[in-house]
Design a protein around this motif. Sequence first.
Motif, short mmCIF file in Angstrom:
data_model
loop_
_atom_site.label_atom_id
_atom_site.label_comp_id
_atom_site.label_asym_id
_atom_site.label_seq_id
_atom_site.Cartn_x
_atom_site.Cartn_y
_atom_site.Cartn_z
N HIS A 138 0.82 -1.23 0.00
CA HIS A 138 0.00 0.00 0.00
C HIS A 138 0.85 1.27 0.00
N PHE A 195 -12.83 -9.20 4.42
CA PHE A 195 -11.77 -10.05 3.82
C PHE A 195 -11.63 -11.31 4.67
N ARG A 232 -15.78 -10.49 1.12
CA ARG A 232 -15.00 -9.88 0.06
C ARG A 232 -13.82 -10.82 -0.16
N ARG A 262 -16.94 -10.04 -4.66
CA ARG A 262 -17.15 -9.02 -3.64
C ARG A 262 -18.65 -8.89 -3.46
C1 HEC Z 1 0.93 -8.38 -0.59
C2 HEC Z 1 0.22 -7.13 -0.82
C3 HEC Z 1 -0.62 -6.56 0.31
C4 HEC Z 1 -0.27 -6.37 1.64
C5 HEC Z 1 1.04 -6.77 2.33
C6 HEC Z 1 -1.39 -5.70 2.27
N1 HEC Z 1 -2.38 -5.48 1.36
FE1 HEC Z 1 -4.20 -4.60 1.73
N2 HEC Z 1 -4.75 -4.91 -0.22
C7 HEC Z 1 -4.01 -5.56 -1.16
C8 HEC Z 1 -4.80 -5.75 -2.36
C9 HEC Z 1 -4.37 -6.45 -3.64
C10 HEC Z 1 -6.08 -5.17 -2.10
C11 HEC Z 1 -7.30 -5.14 -3.02
C12 HEC Z 1 -8.06 -6.43 -2.82
C13 HEC Z 1 -9.27 -6.56 -3.70
O1 HEC Z 1 -9.13 -6.48 -4.92
O2 HEC Z 1 -10.36 -6.72 -3.15
C14 HEC Z 1 -6.01 -4.64 -0.74
C15 HEC Z 1 -7.05 -3.98 -0.12
C16 HEC Z 1 -7.01 -3.50 1.18
C17 HEC Z 1 -8.08 -2.75 1.82
C18 HEC Z 1 -9.40 -2.33 1.19
C19 HEC Z 1 -9.28 -0.92 0.61
C20 HEC Z 1 -10.53 -0.40 -0.03
O3 HEC Z 1 -10.49 0.70 -0.60
O4 HEC Z 1 -11.58 -1.06 0.04
C21 HEC Z 1 -7.67 -2.47 3.10
C22 HEC Z 1 -8.44 -1.71 4.16
C23 HEC Z 1 -6.34 -3.04 3.25
N3 HEC Z 1 -5.97 -3.65 2.07
C24 HEC Z 1 -5.59 -2.95 4.41
C25 HEC Z 1 -4.33 -3.53 4.58
C26 HEC Z 1 -3.58 -3.50 5.83
C27 HEC Z 1 -4.04 -2.81 7.10
C28 HEC Z 1 -2.42 -4.18 5.60
C29 HEC Z 1 -1.29 -4.47 6.59
C30 HEC Z 1 -1.63 -5.13 7.84
C31 HEC Z 1 -2.44 -4.64 4.22
N4 HEC Z 1 -3.62 -4.23 3.64
C32 HEC Z 1 -1.43 -5.37 3.61
C33 HEC Z 1 -2.69 -5.97 -1.04
C34 HEC Z 1 -1.96 -5.99 0.16
#
Ligand code: HEC
Length: 215
Positions: free
Chosen positions: A44, A74, A79, A178
Motif C-alpha cells: 500500500h 476479507f 470480500r 465481492r
Molecule cells: C501483498 C500485498 C498486500 C499487503 C502486504 C497488504 N495489502 Fe491490503 N490490499 C491488497 C490488495 C491487492 C487489495 C485489493 C483487494 C481486492 O481487490 O479486493 C487490498 C485492499 C485493502 C483494503 C481495502 C481498501 C478499499 O479501498 O476497500 C484495506 C483496508 C487493506 N488492504 C488494508 C491492509 C492492511 C491494514 C495491511 C497491513 C496489515 C495490508 N492491507 C497489507 C494488497 C496488500
Amino acid sequence: MNVCRWPLAGLLLAVSVSTQAADPAAVYGKGGANSAAMACATCHGAEGEGMAAAGFPRLAGLSADYMKKQLADFASGERANPIMQPIAAALSPEEVDAVTTMLANKPRPQVERISRAAAAEGVGAVLALRGAWERNIPECVACHGPSGVGVGKAFPPLVGQSAQYLSSQLIAWQQGTRKNDPNDLMGHIARGLTEDEIKAVAEYFAGLTDTGAGK
Ligand code: HEC
Ligand code: HEC
C-alpha cells in the motif's frame, strides 16, 4: 508451590502483552505480531498512497470504520481476495484499530468539486454525474459525493484510486467475489454496466487531479 507460580506468572504476562495497544507504525511498516499479517507498506506504499500499476488501493485518508469493515469482510470471505484474506485474518483487533486510525488521519486527495449540474462529456462523466436511470443506475456522485470524494463511513472515496483498482472492484461485484455491500447497492450497479462503461467510469474518477491542497 513455587513450581506452580512461575508458569502462571508467564501466562499473565502473555495475556497482558497481547491486550496492549498496538503500535500502528510498526504494524504498517513491519507487519503484525502474527507473521501472516505482512507489512502493509509493502503493497500500500510508504504513506498509504497505494500502488497504481499493481492495482493496490490507496488507504491514506479512507474512513477508519470503512477500513475496519473491509478487513472483517476479507477475513470472513464476504470480500474474497487471496492476498488480503490471510493478512486480515492474522491481525488482532487492537492492530486493526491502531492501523486504521493512523491511516484515516493521513491526507486525502484534494480535488475540485464538480457539481452534478456540470457538463458531462463522454461515457465515464455521464455515468458519474447523471447515471443511467433508464437502467436504474444512479449517478455515482449521488452516493460517493461530488467528484467521488467519499461520504461518511459507508461510501468510500473513488478519487485517489487508480483506474485499475476501481475497475477490478466493479468486476469483482459482477462476478460475485465481492458481495459485502449493504443491500446489494454496488452489486446491482456493477452488474448493469458493460465492460466499456466500467473502463470509462474508472478512468473518469482516476483522472480527476489532486490539487495538492491537502498535503
Ligand atoms: C501483498 C500485498 C498486500 C499487503 C502486504 C497488504 N495489502 Fe491490503 N490490499 C491488497 C490488495 C491487492 C487489495 C485489493 C483487494 C481486492 O481487490 O479486493 C487490498 C485492499 C485493502 C483494503 C481495502 C481498501 C478499499 O479501498 O476497500 C484495506 C483496508 C487493506 N488492504 C488494508 C491492509 C492492511 C491494514 C495491511 C497491513 C496489515 C495490508 N492491507 C497489507 C494488497 C496488500
Ligand atoms: C446507492 C449508492 C451508491 C451508488 C449510486 C454508487 N455506489 Fe459505489 N459504493 C457504494 C457503497 C455503499 C460502497 C461500499 C461497499 C462496502 O461496504 O464495501 C461502494 C463502493 C464502491 C467501490 C469500491 C471502492 C473501494 O475503495 O474499494 C467502487 C469502485 C464503486 N463503489 C464505484 C461506483 C461507481 C463507478 C458508481 C457509479 C456508476 C457507484 N459506485 C455508485 C454505494 C454506491
